[in-house]
Design a protein around this motif. Structure first.
Motif, PDB file in Angstrom:
ATOM      1  N   SER A   5       0.853  -1.191   0.000  1.00  0.00           N
ATOM      2  CA  SER A   5       0.000   0.000   0.000  1.00  0.00           C
ATOM      3  C   SER A   5       0.884   1.234   0.000  1.00  0.00           C
ATOM      4  O   SER A   5       1.693   1.418   0.905  1.00  0.00           O
ATOM      5  N   LYS A   6       0.719   2.072  -1.012  1.00  0.00           N
ATOM      6  CA  LYS A   6       1.561   3.276  -1.077  1.00  0.00           C
ATOM      7  C   LYS A   6       1.188   4.238   0.046  1.00  0.00           C
ATOM      8  O   LYS A   6       2.050   4.711   0.778  1.00  0.00           O
ATOM      9  N   SER A   7      -0.116   4.483   0.184  1.00  0.00           N
ATOM     10  CA  SER A   7      -0.547   5.393   1.250  1.00  0.00           C
ATOM     11  C   SER A   7      -0.377   4.729   2.611  1.00  0.00           C
ATOM     12  O   SER A   7      -0.177   5.388   3.622  1.00  0.00           O
ATOM     13  N   GLY A   8      -0.477   3.419   2.609  1.00  0.00           N
ATOM     14  CA  GLY A   8      -0.384   2.679   3.865  1.00  0.00           C
ATOM     15  C   GLY A   8      -1.644   2.775   4.694  1.00  0.00           C
ATOM     16  O   GLY A   8      -1.682   2.311   5.835  1.00  0.00           O
ATOM     17  N   THR A   9      -2.688   3.344   4.135  1.00  0.00           N
ATOM     18  CA  THR A   9      -3.914   3.548   4.921  1.00  0.00           C
ATOM     19  C   THR A   9      -5.173   3.070   4.198  1.00  0.00           C
ATOM     20  O   THR A   9      -6.279   3.326   4.664  1.00  0.00           O
ATOM     21  N   THR A  10      -5.015   2.404   3.072  1.00  0.00           N
ATOM     22  CA  THR A  10      -6.200   1.982   2.310  1.00  0.00           C
ATOM     23  C   THR A  10      -6.992   0.936   3.111  1.00  0.00           C
ATOM     24  O   THR A  10      -6.435  -0.082   3.532  1.00  0.00           O
ATOM     25  N   THR A  16       5.757  -0.167   0.715  1.00  0.00           N
ATOM     26  CA  THR A  16       4.989   1.027   1.083  1.00  0.00           C
ATOM     27  C   THR A  16       5.848   2.286   0.968  1.00  0.00           C
ATOM     28  O   THR A  16       6.975   2.242   0.441  1.00  0.00           O
ATOM     29  N   ASP A  17       5.318   3.376   1.455  1.00  0.00           N
ATOM     30  CA  ASP A  17       6.019   4.660   1.431  1.00  0.00           C
ATOM     31  C   ASP A  17       7.276   4.602   2.324  1.00  0.00           C
ATOM     32  O   ASP A  17       7.333   3.831   3.283  1.00  0.00           O
ATOM     33  N   ALA A  18       8.247   5.437   2.007  1.00  0.00           N
ATOM     34  CA  ALA A  18       9.490   5.449   2.784  1.00  0.00           C
ATOM     35  C   ALA A  18       9.259   5.880   4.231  1.00  0.00           C
ATOM     36  O   ALA A  18       9.947   5.400   5.143  1.00  0.00           O
ATOM     37  N   LYS A  19       8.313   6.778   4.447  1.00  0.00           N
ATOM     38  CA  LYS A  19       8.146   7.327   5.810  1.00  0.00           C
ATOM     39  C   LYS A  19       6.715   7.270   6.334  1.00  0.00           C
ATOM     40  O   LYS A  19       6.495   6.966   7.488  1.00  0.00           O
ATOM     41  N   LYS A  20       5.745   7.584   5.465  1.00  0.00           N
ATOM     42  CA  LYS A  20       4.373   7.802   5.942  1.00  0.00           C
ATOM     43  C   LYS A  20       3.522   6.528   5.957  1.00  0.00           C
ATOM     44  O   LYS A  20       3.822   5.568   5.258  1.00  0.00           O
ATOM     45  N   GLY A  21       2.420   6.617   6.722  1.00  0.00           N
ATOM     46  CA  GLY A  21       1.360   5.624   6.640  1.00  0.00           C
ATOM     47  C   GLY A  21       1.481   4.504   7.656  1.00  0.00           C
ATOM     48  O   GLY A  21       2.563   4.171   8.127  1.00  0.00           O
ATOM     49  N   ALA A  22       0.309   3.909   7.954  1.00  0.00           N
ATOM     50  CA  ALA A  22       0.260   2.874   8.986  1.00  0.00           C
ATOM     51  C   ALA A  22       1.064   1.632   8.593  1.00  0.00           C
ATOM     52  O   ALA A  22       1.650   0.969   9.454  1.00  0.00           O
ATOM     53  N   ALA A  23       1.101   1.312   7.288  1.00  0.00           N
ATOM     54  CA  ALA A  23       1.856   0.114   6.862  1.00  0.00           C
ATOM     55  C   ALA A  23       3.340   0.301   7.160  1.00  0.00           C
ATOM     56  O   ALA A  23       4.032  -0.642   7.574  1.00  0.00           O
ATOM     57  N   ARG A  24       3.838   1.514   6.978  1.00  0.00           N
ATOM     58  CA  ARG A  24       5.246   1.825   7.297  1.00  0.00           C
ATOM     59  C   ARG A  24       5.497   1.717   8.801  1.00  0.00           C
ATOM     60  O   ARG A  24       6.462   1.091   9.251  1.00  0.00           O
ATOM     61  N   VAL A  25       4.582   2.312   9.582  1.00  0.00           N
ATOM     62  CA  VAL A  25       4.735   2.311  11.046  1.00  0.00           C
ATOM     63  C   VAL A  25       4.778   0.865  11.561  1.00  0.00           C
ATOM     64  O   VAL A  25       5.667   0.477  12.335  1.00  0.00           O
ATOM     65  N   THR A  33      11.296  -4.350   4.224  1.00  0.00           N
ATOM     66  CA  THR A  33      10.417  -3.437   3.481  1.00  0.00           C
ATOM     67  C   THR A  33      11.055  -3.020   2.156  1.00  0.00           C
ATOM     68  O   THR A  33      12.280  -3.012   2.023  1.00  0.00           O
ATOM     69  N   PHE A  34      10.203  -2.697   1.213  1.00  0.00           N
ATOM     70  CA  PHE A  34      10.625  -2.059  -0.033  1.00  0.00           C
ATOM     71  C   PHE A  34       9.836  -0.765  -0.177  1.00  0.00           C
ATOM     72  O   PHE A  34       8.673  -0.694   0.237  1.00  0.00           O
ATOM     73  N   ILE A  35      10.485   0.210  -0.785  1.00  0.00           N
ATOM     74  CA  ILE A  35       9.876   1.540  -0.876  1.00  0.00           C
ATOM     75  C   ILE A  35       9.205   1.759  -2.237  1.00  0.00           C
ATOM     76  O   ILE A  35       9.770   1.404  -3.274  1.00  0.00           O
ATOM     77  N   ILE A  36       8.017   2.346  -2.194  1.00  0.00           N
ATOM     78  CA  ILE A  36       7.380   2.817  -3.433  1.00  0.00           C
ATOM     79  C   ILE A  36       7.783   4.288  -3.565  1.00  0.00           C
ATOM     80  O   ILE A  36       7.476   5.091  -2.688  1.00  0.00           O
ATOM     81  N   PRO A  37       8.500   4.638  -4.626  1.00  0.00           N
ATOM     82  CA  PRO A  37       8.959   6.025  -4.736  1.00  0.00           C
ATOM     83  C   PRO A  37       7.785   7.010  -4.712  1.00  0.00           C
ATOM     84  O   PRO A  37       6.719   6.729  -5.256  1.00  0.00           O
ATOM     85  N   ASP A  38       8.025   8.159  -4.090  1.00  0.00           N
ATOM     86  CA  ASP A  38       7.012   9.209  -3.996  1.00  0.00           C
ATOM     87  C   ASP A  38       6.440   9.593  -5.354  1.00  0.00           C
ATOM     88  O   ASP A  38       5.262   9.903  -5.481  1.00  0.00           O
ATOM     89  N   ASN A  39       7.335   9.616  -6.355  1.00  0.00           N
ATOM     90  CA  ASN A  39       6.918  10.140  -7.660  1.00  0.00           C
ATOM     91  C   ASN A  39       6.389   9.069  -8.618  1.00  0.00           C
ATOM     92  O   ASN A  39       6.337   9.282  -9.819  1.00  0.00           O
ATOM     93  N   VAL A  40       5.997   7.912  -8.068  1.00  0.00           N
ATOM     94  CA  VAL A  40       5.359   6.882  -8.904  1.00  0.00           C
ATOM     95  C   VAL A  40       3.977   6.586  -8.317  1.00  0.00           C
ATOM     96  O   VAL A  40       3.858   6.078  -7.198  1.00  0.00           O
ATOM     97  N   GLY A  41       2.936   6.905  -9.074  1.00  0.00           N
ATOM     98  CA  GLY A  41       1.563   6.653  -8.613  1.00  0.00           C
ATOM     99  C   GLY A  41       1.244   5.167  -8.688  1.00  0.00           C
ATOM    100  O   GLY A  41       1.888   4.413  -9.432  1.00  0.00           O
ATOM    101  N   GLY A  42       0.233   4.747  -7.925  1.00  0.00           N
ATOM    102  CA  GLY A  42      -0.111   3.322  -7.841  1.00  0.00           C
ATOM    103  C   GLY A  42      -0.240   2.637  -9.191  1.00  0.00           C
ATOM    104  O   GLY A  42       0.359   1.590  -9.436  1.00  0.00           O
TER     105      GLY A  42
END
Ligand SMILES: O=P(O)(O)OC[C@H]1O[C@](O)(CO)[C@@H](O)[C@@H]1O
Length: 445
Positions: free
Chosen positions: A139-144, A175-184, A193-202
């Motif tokens: 999940s990129k947002s980590g909150t879906t 998930t995201d590098a820093k944000k969202g519940a999945a990251r936490v 973990t692997f990071i979904i770059p900020d500048n790549v949409g789902g």
């Protein structure tokens, strides 16, 4: 390498008109390259294939091996762009009956987090009860909500069944590098973990770990997939002449058809393994172009199956459609129609022919019938189903989508419309922070 043929649109739109898009397409390509267009903070996909390093692929393959070595089943938890790309590639390349085969060469891949069906999730958790399973939580947002809900259930079951230590090894987060519940959660639990770059949409993320990790776990060669995409990046480059550039031609043709009243594009296959490529494509084009009260409606059919259902509508319904056929040139297996002395079914005229020859004649016959019936037709030919060709196909569609969205005049990289249902759902479920919305929506019921 794939090829594109637009000849069968010329009875409906003119070649000159399509080729007259050259300047507009060039401007769109420049907006992508220079980042001067709408949504320019989401262009990380544009040169992604050629920038993926060997080290990154090795890291993904190593993590995939951990999951392969320790799991009979791997659940890919994700929705939309966080699951469709992986499923599209895995199903295109897998044996059609892979999960029924006794001797498995890879974990059984199952998808979750893409619906909120209690029965689906109950039946999944039941099936997993005696399985050594792992989870890729994407999940990129980590909150879906859909994904988070499924993951909550799967995490608990995995820890209960396999113990905290093993769970830590077989749960991976993308998930995201820093944000969202999945990251936490991942950081707290110590997951890989692997990071979904900020500048790549789902919907443009299939060539990030979002797609690459599950595809590698399923046993497919992600190096070849990326190589195919990287070659296509060159073929569709902004330095390639309009007439030689398949992404440019596809984008121009579909926009010209749209401007001539063809509001619906139907992606067609004659190979059921491509069903999820169509699902991925529908999100790519639907979320990118359907806004500002415009945009081609992306639909799909699986032929010849759907010729016996939707075929009637396509042949004789409202003439607002065009078709884009993905044709697979060479199948992977050989099967001939046997001859039968009694010939009770009257099929001896096919005896000795390959099944694929029958399929190809169905394909050709359908094209001719639909064009005669008033449906413009484009063809994308894939030499065969392989990692390399699928990688190329995915990038081709992405590049064409970026160009096409700019031709249409929309921001192809946002999706504000998807928030409306979420807001209502949260209000109806009394999510903290939605008190005002809850009151307002209740007044409407
Ligand atoms: O990766 P995420 O943030 O869970 O989002 C999944 C999908 O949901 C959407 O944001 C729509 O709600 C899509 O654009 C995206 O692909």
């Amino acid at each position: 390498m794939i090829s594109l043929n637009i000849e069968k649109t010329f009875g409906f739109i003119s070649k000159e008109k399509v080729f007259a898009y050259e300047a507009e397409v060039k401007a769109a390509q420049e907006m992508l390259e220079k980042g001067t267009g709408k949504g320019n903070d989401f262009l990380g996909w544009l040169h992604l294939p050629s920038s993926i390093t060997k080290e990154h692929l090795a890291d993904l393959n190593a993590t995939a091996k951990v999951l392969r070595d320790n799991c009979e089943v791997v659940i890919v938890a994700g929705i939309g762009g966080s699951y469709l790309g992986a499923r599209a590639v895995i199903e295109a390349l897998s044996n059609s009956f892979t999960w029924l085969q006794e001797k498995k060469t890879a974990p059984v891949m199952i998808y979750a987090g893409h619906n909120i069906s209690e029965d689906y999730l109950y039946e999944l958790t039941e099936y997993l009860k005696d399985k050594k399973f792992g989870v890729i939580n994407i999940s990129k947002s980590g909150t879906t909500t859909e994904t988070a809900l499924a993951f909550r259930l799967l995490k608990k079951q995995c820890e209960d069944q396999r113990g905290k230590e093993t769970a830590k090894k077989v749960i991976v987060a993308v998930t995201d590098a820093k944000k969202g519940a999945a990251r936490v959660t991942a950081d707290k639990e110590g997951y890989k973990t692997f990071i979904i770059p900020d500048n790549v949409g789902g919907r443009f993320s299939v060539l990030t770990p979002v797609g690459l990790l599950p595809i590698a776990v399923a046993g497919f060669d992600i190096d070849k997939l990326v190589a195919g995409a990287a070659d296509m990046e060159k073929v569709c480059g902004s330095d390639v002449a309009f007439t030689e550039n398949p992404a440019a031609i596809y984008a121009a043709t579909r926009n010209e058809l749209y401007r001539n009243g063809k509001k619906i594009e139907i992606l067609v296959n004659f190979c059921p393994k491509l069903h999820y490529v169509s699902e991925w494509w529908k999100q790519l084009y639907g979320e990118s172009e359907g806004k500002d009260n415009k945009g081609i409606f992306p639909a799909s059919v699986d032929f010849s199956t759907d010729l016996h259902s939707m075929g009637q509508w396509i042949q004789e319904g409202e003439r607002s459609i065009f078709e884009t056929v993905i044709s697979v040139e060479k199948v992977n297996h050989k099967l001939e129609v046997p001859s039968d002395e009694a010939n009770l079914d009257g099929l001896n005229f096919l005896a000795g022919k390959r099944v694929d020859e029958v399929n190809k004649m169905a394909e050709l016959g359908t094209q001719l019938a639909h064009v005669d019936g008033g449906v413009p037709n484009m063809r994308i030919v894939l030499p065969e189903l392989s990692e390399y060709n699928i990688g190329g196909l995915l990038y081709f569609f992405e590049k064409a989508c970026g160009i096409s969205g700019y031709l249409l005049g929309v921001n192809p990289f946002n999706q504000p419309g998807v928030e409306a249902y979420k807001k209502n759902m949260f209000a109806l479920l009394d999510k903290p922070g939605y008190e005002e919305e809850s009151k307002a929506i209740r007044a409407k019921l």
